[in-house]
Each structure stands twice: as structure tokens, then as C-alpha cells.
Design an enzyme around this catalytic site. Structure first.
Site, PDB file in Angstrom:
ATOM      1  N   GLU A  97     -30.522  17.156  23.806  1.00 54.49           N
ATOM      2  CA  GLU A  97     -30.689  16.039  22.886  1.00 54.49           C
ATOM      3  C   GLU A  97     -29.373  15.318  22.627  1.00 54.49           C
ATOM      4  O   GLU A  97     -28.294  15.892  22.770  1.00 54.49           O
ATOM      5  CB  GLU A  97     -31.293  16.508  21.564  1.00 54.49           C
ATOM      6  CG  GLU A  97     -30.456  17.558  20.852  1.00 54.49           C
ATOM      7  CD  GLU A  97     -31.184  18.163  19.653  1.00 54.49           C
ATOM      8  OE1 GLU A  97     -30.575  18.170  18.559  1.00 54.49           O
ATOM      9  OE2 GLU A  97     -32.326  18.628  19.805  1.00 54.49           O
ATOM     10  N   CYS A 118     -23.601  11.126  19.794  1.00 60.02           N
ATOM     11  CA  CYS A 118     -23.266  12.543  19.805  1.00 60.02           C
ATOM     12  C   CYS A 118     -23.879  13.152  21.059  1.00 60.02           C
ATOM     13  O   CYS A 118     -25.102  13.114  21.240  1.00 60.02           O
ATOM     14  CB  CYS A 118     -23.806  13.216  18.549  1.00 60.02           C
ATOM     15  SG  CYS A 118     -23.281  14.936  18.377  1.00 60.02           S
ATOM     16  N   CYS A 125     -26.062  27.561  23.303  1.00 55.17           N
ATOM     17  CA  CYS A 125     -24.632  27.822  23.078  1.00 55.17           C
ATOM     18  C   CYS A 125     -24.429  29.327  22.973  1.00 55.17           C
ATOM     19  O   CYS A 125     -25.253  30.030  22.379  1.00 55.17           O
ATOM     20  CB  CYS A 125     -24.154  27.138  21.801  1.00 55.17           C
ATOM     21  SG  CYS A 125     -22.365  27.311  21.508  1.00 55.17           S
ATOM     22  N   CYS A 129     -22.205  30.389  16.228  1.00 59.03           N
ATOM     23  CA  CYS A 129     -21.853  30.046  14.851  1.00 59.03           C
ATOM     24  C   CYS A 129     -23.087  30.258  13.980  1.00 59.03           C
ATOM     25  O   CYS A 129     -24.183  29.789  14.310  1.00 59.03           O
ATOM     26  CB  CYS A 129     -21.350  28.611  14.770  1.00 59.03           C
ATOM     27  SG  CYS A 129     -19.835  28.320  15.717  1.00 59.03           S
ATOM     28  N   CYS A 132     -25.667  27.324  12.875  1.00 60.06           N
ATOM     29  CA  CYS A 132     -25.968  26.273  13.846  1.00 60.06           C
ATOM     30  C   CYS A 132     -27.269  26.544  14.585  1.00 60.06           C
ATOM     31  O   CYS A 132     -27.530  27.671  15.025  1.00 60.06           O
ATOM     32  CB  CYS A 132     -24.812  26.159  14.832  1.00 60.06           C
ATOM     33  SG  CYS A 132     -25.033  24.857  16.062  1.00 60.06           S
ATOM     34  N   GLY A 172     -23.925  22.913  22.278  1.00 62.89           N
ATOM     35  CA  GLY A 172     -22.993  23.583  23.162  1.00 62.89           C
ATOM     36  C   GLY A 172     -21.549  23.504  22.694  1.00 62.89           C
ATOM     37  O   GLY A 172     -21.201  22.747  21.787  1.00 62.89           O
ATOM     38  N   GLU A 173     -20.713  24.316  23.316  1.00 62.23           N
ATOM     39  CA  GLU A 173     -19.261  24.307  23.117  1.00 62.23           C
ATOM     40  C   GLU A 173     -18.654  23.548  24.293  1.00 62.23           C
ATOM     41  O   GLU A 173     -18.617  24.057  25.417  1.00 62.23           O
ATOM     42  CB  GLU A 173     -18.731  25.747  23.055  1.00 62.23           C
ATOM     43  CG  GLU A 173     -17.228  25.911  23.210  1.00 62.23           C
ATOM     44  CD  GLU A 173     -16.397  25.095  22.240  1.00 62.23           C
ATOM     45  OE1 GLU A 173     -15.659  24.204  22.727  1.00 62.23           O
ATOM     46  OE2 GLU A 173     -16.475  25.343  21.025  1.00 62.23           O
ATOM     47  N   SER A 204     -15.105  18.010  20.287  1.00 60.10           N
ATOM     48  CA  SER A 204     -15.082  18.965  19.185  1.00 60.10           C
ATOM     49  C   SER A 204     -15.171  20.386  19.747  1.00 60.10           C
ATOM     50  O   SER A 204     -15.990  20.663  20.617  1.00 60.10           O
ATOM     51  CB  SER A 204     -16.260  18.715  18.242  1.00 60.10           C
ATOM     52  OG  SER A 204     -16.299  19.688  17.218  1.00 60.10           O
ATOM     53  N   SER A 227     -13.933  22.318  14.772  1.00 56.68           N
ATOM     54  CA  SER A 227     -14.988  22.815  13.887  1.00 56.68           C
ATOM     55  C   SER A 227     -14.425  24.025  13.153  1.00 56.68           C
ATOM     56  O   SER A 227     -14.530  25.163  13.623  1.00 56.68           O
ATOM     57  CB  SER A 227     -16.228  23.198  14.709  1.00 56.68           C
ATOM     58  OG  SER A 227     -16.797  22.065  15.317  1.00 56.68           O
ATOM     59  N   HIS A 229     -14.561  25.027   9.406  1.00 58.17           N
ATOM     60  CA  HIS A 229     -15.605  25.607   8.558  1.00 58.17           C
ATOM     61  C   HIS A 229     -15.162  26.827   7.752  1.00 58.17           C
ATOM     62  O   HIS A 229     -15.983  27.493   7.137  1.00 58.17           O
ATOM     63  CB  HIS A 229     -16.852  25.946   9.378  1.00 58.17           C
ATOM     64  CG  HIS A 229     -17.291  24.852  10.282  1.00 58.17           C
ATOM     65  ND1 HIS A 229     -17.375  23.537   9.879  1.00 58.17           N
ATOM     66  CD2 HIS A 229     -17.657  24.863  11.595  1.00 58.17           C
ATOM     67  CE1 HIS A 229     -17.782  22.791  10.903  1.00 58.17           C
ATOM     68  NE2 HIS A 229     -17.939  23.561  11.942  1.00 58.17           N
ATOM     69  N   ASN A 303     -26.722  20.990   6.604  1.00 54.84           N
ATOM     70  CA  ASN A 303     -28.013  20.405   6.946  1.00 54.84           C
ATOM     71  C   ASN A 303     -28.988  21.542   7.234  1.00 54.84           C
ATOM     72  O   ASN A 303     -28.742  22.363   8.125  1.00 54.84           O
ATOM     73  CB  ASN A 303     -27.851  19.525   8.199  1.00 54.84           C
ATOM     74  CG  ASN A 303     -28.711  18.294   8.134  1.00 54.84           C
ATOM     75  OD1 ASN A 303     -29.638  18.213   7.352  1.00 54.84           O
ATOM     76  ND2 ASN A 303     -28.397  17.327   8.974  1.00 54.84           N
ATOM     77  N   CYS A 346     -27.690  19.858  14.891  1.00 57.27           N
ATOM     78  CA  CYS A 346     -27.600  19.979  16.343  1.00 57.27           C
ATOM     79  C   CYS A 346     -28.597  21.001  16.879  1.00 57.27           C
ATOM     80  O   CYS A 346     -28.635  22.137  16.425  1.00 57.27           O
ATOM     81  CB  CYS A 346     -26.193  20.407  16.747  1.00 57.27           C
ATOM     82  SG  CYS A 346     -24.949  19.141  16.512  1.00 57.27           S
TER      83      CYS A 346
END
Length: 367
Positions: A97, A118, A125, A129, A132, A172-173, A204, A227, A229, A303, A346
Site C-alpha cells: 500500500e 508514503c 516487516c 516494532c 506497528c 517495511g524497513e 525513514s 523512527s 519513539h 493511530n 502503516c
């Protein structure tokens, strides 16, 4: 030519040199490569048959051996604030996406003045995290350059609008798919491709230290976002497994190296999660890091992700966290993210689709 398996490769994965070599192998003059690239990236045609200035025999051969595009658009979720999320099906039946975000909502029928896309770099991934959606079903595979660059082309074709900025912070990373990512960026920034300036691209990372150094040494002026956090190892270890391999000391040392090589200011991304990383002492420590690195801070209230029970802090707490940063002289933005009504986090739309099709099992709720 880069390709995955036996599927016909997509023309959106070719560099100009690769395509020139191909047409010369077919006893065609080199300028045919430029014509093909013009049809794909400038005229944005949907089929090889539409490339009318190519000889019919060349069109037939191209169509027999290659696909014009790597992605099949299956769904668009539009938002009340004009954010749109696109879902694309890949050749192996998996989904990826992309999200098109206007800088400002359209007013009175007028278009936004800037559009950011984006972009995803992997299916799933591996970095896990805890907050996520992208990693809930694990890692499947890397996207190839045609699938990464193709997201930008597809978004422009679907929206009829020019994409002004790219952020590689979708599924993904990105740094775990570094070679394919940089090959896609070559296509995106090339004059014969989408011709988008490198300064309009931001990558990112959750903190892959060796790749931060690699990008710092890269000649293009690509921007970098971290990222983060969590401002300390104690907090970061709870939600970001990558921190156990490259802790904050290693990460900030790599960011010092970045600053020694690049002029672009770093951005620190910080998703605020209630009772996890929103303690105001974290804000004070984060302010010290950001000030030393001359970094901007983007604060993003969490989110909600189906399958996870993390909670968004109150607006009052979010603003208090921001104000500590601002009062310390840090450039800090509290981002009221767009697209609440379109599975905005995401990987959510892809996760929903693949679960419905039985490609993956519904993730078990975990914390």
C-alpha cells in the site's frame, strides 16, 4: 535486469543503461530505449501497445517478454480530508500500500498545493516494532525496484496529480532493502524517470546504524528521518527490538556522522503512546538529543491498530510533551495525522485484505 522468479519483469524496473543494452541486443537503435522510458514515465501509458512510435515488431516483442507495470491497482480508500490510500496487488498475490497525503486539505474545490506519497519498501516487516501494523503478520519479501518506483508512478496515474515529495516510511524497513531502494531512487530521480529531486525524498529507518552511514556517504542529498519513539534505551527496548542490536548510543553516534557529512537537518519521528513513551521526562531527554543533533521532531499521536491495544494519549498530554520540546528551543510539530477513516496506520489496509483472502492468519492480539 533485476527480477523476481520467473514472472515477466516490469519495465518500471529498468535503468536507462539496462534498457539501452536490451534494445541493442534486439538489433534496435539505442534511442528506442529513450522512447520507451518516455512512454512509461512521462506519458504514463498503461499498455505497451500504446507506444505508437515504436515499430510494431518491437512492441510485440516487449509485450511478450515484459510487463509495462509491476503493480495492479485493486482499491483506493479516500478520506474526508482528501488523503488517499492505494492498495496494489503484486505478481505473487501479495499486497502493498501507498498513501497520498496533501500538504493542506482542499478548500472550496481547489487542489492542495503539495502532495506527499508514503511509499512501501517491503511486504511486511521483520523488525517487529510493537505498535506497528506492518510487522503483525511477519516479513514476506523485499520489493524490487519496479515495485518501489512503480508506486510513485501509479499514484500519479491514479490521482492525475504530480507527487512533490516522497517519504519511504510505509510498510517495511527501507534500509533492510537498501540495494533495491537505491536502485528505485535512481529511477525516481533520473531526468528520464520521474525527475524528482533527491532533496524531496526522505528515508525513514528504525535505526539500522550501518545503513545510516552508507546513506551519509551517498552523493545524493536524500533526507533522513529516524523512527525514534523512545528517548532512552529503557523505553526503546520495550517497543523497538532493533534497539537491542543498535542501542541509542550507537544510533546517535551514527547520526553525528550523518551531520558531519550532510547539510540536511535530521528528523526524529516520535509516536506518542499512552503510558509507554509519553512521560514528560522522556520529552526533556528527547529535547536534549534533538538540540544537540539540530534535529526537528515530529510528534504523532498513536493511530489505533486492530489487533493491538496501545492507546493514544490525551490531547492535553500530547501538547504538554510538545511544549517541553518547544520551550527547550527544539523545532517540534504535533502532527494531527490525516486519514483516520482509511485504516491510516502503516500496513492496516494490506493486513485486512490478506486476512480476508486467507493469505495470512488474523494476528493474535498482543502487547
Amino acid at each position: 535486469m533485476r527480477q523476481l522468479g520467473a514472472v515477466r519483469p516490469a519495465l518500471t524496473g529498468f535503468s536507462k543503461d539496462e534498457l539501452t543494452a536490451l534494445v541493442q541486443e534486439w538489433d534496435q537503435p539505442p534511442f528506442r530505449a529513450g522512447q520507451i522510458l518516455d512512454w512509461i514515465w512521462k506519458k504514463k501509458v498503461g499498455a505497451i501497445e500504446e507506444m505508437t512510435n515504436l515499430p510494431a515488431a518491437l512492441r510485440d516483442k516487449l509485450a511478450a517478454e515484459y510487463r509495462p507495470h509491476a503493480l495492479e491497482h485493486t482499491h483506493t480508500q479516500g478520506s474526508a480530508d482528501t488523503t488517499r490510500k492505494f492498495l496494489f496487488k503484486l505478481h505473487d498475490g501479495r499486497y502493498v500500500e501507498s498513501v497520498l497525503i496533501p500538504a493542506n486539505p482542499a478548500l472550496y474545490g481547489e487542489k492542495s498545493d503539495r502532495r506527499t506519497l508514503c511509499v512501501s519498501s517491503q511486504v511486511g516487516c521483520a523488525y517487529g516494532c510493537k505498535f506497528c501494523a506492518s510487522g503483525l503478520a511477519g516479513f514476506s519479501r523485499n520489493l524490487d525496484p519496479s515495485e518501489i518506483a512503480g508506486q510513485v508512478l501509479a499514484a500519479e496515474r491514479l490521482s492525475g496529480e504530480r507527487v512533490d515529495n516522497l517519504v519511504f516510511m510505509g510498510m517495511g524497513e527501507p534500509f533492510a532493502n537498501f540495494d533495491h531502494l537505491m536502485a528505485a531512487i535512481e529511477i525516481i530521480t533520473a531526468e528520464w524517470g520521474l525527475h524528482l529531486g533527491a532533496r524531496h525524498l526522505t528515508i525513514s529507518t528504525s535505526g539500522l546504524v550501518p545503513r545510516i552511514r552508507d546513506l551519509a556517504d551517498h552523493p545524493q542529498q536524500i533526507r533522513l528521518a529516524i523512527s525514534l519513539h523512545g528517548a532512552t534505551d529503557e523505553v526503546r527496548n520495550k517497543i523497538m527490538p532493533v534497539n537491542k542490536k543498535w542501542n541509542t548510543a550507537a544510533l546517535f553516534e551514527a547520526l553525528d556522522y550523518w551531520n558531519s557529512r550532510k547539510k540536511q537537518h535530521l528528523t526524529l519521528e516520535y509516536i506518542l503512546i499512552q503510558d509507554v513513551n509519553d512521560d514528560l521526562e522522556q520529552a526533556r531527554i528527547l529535547a536534549g538529543h534533538a538540540r544537540r543533533l539540530t534535529a526537528k521532531v515530529n510528534l504523532i499521536p498513536y493511530n489505533k491498530v486492530e489487533g493491538l491495544d496501545w492507546v493514544r494519549p490525551s490531547e492535553t498530554r500530547c501538547k504538554a510533551f510538545r511544549d517541553i520540546l518547544k520551550n527547550a528551543g527544539v523545532s517540534a510539530t504535533l502532527r494531527l495525522e490525516k486519514g483516520h477513516d482509511i485504516d491510516a496506520a502503516c500496513g492496516q489496509l494490506r493486513l485486512k485484505q490478506e486476512t480476508e483472502e486467507g493469505i495470512i492468519e488474523a494476528p493474535v492480539k498482543a502487547r
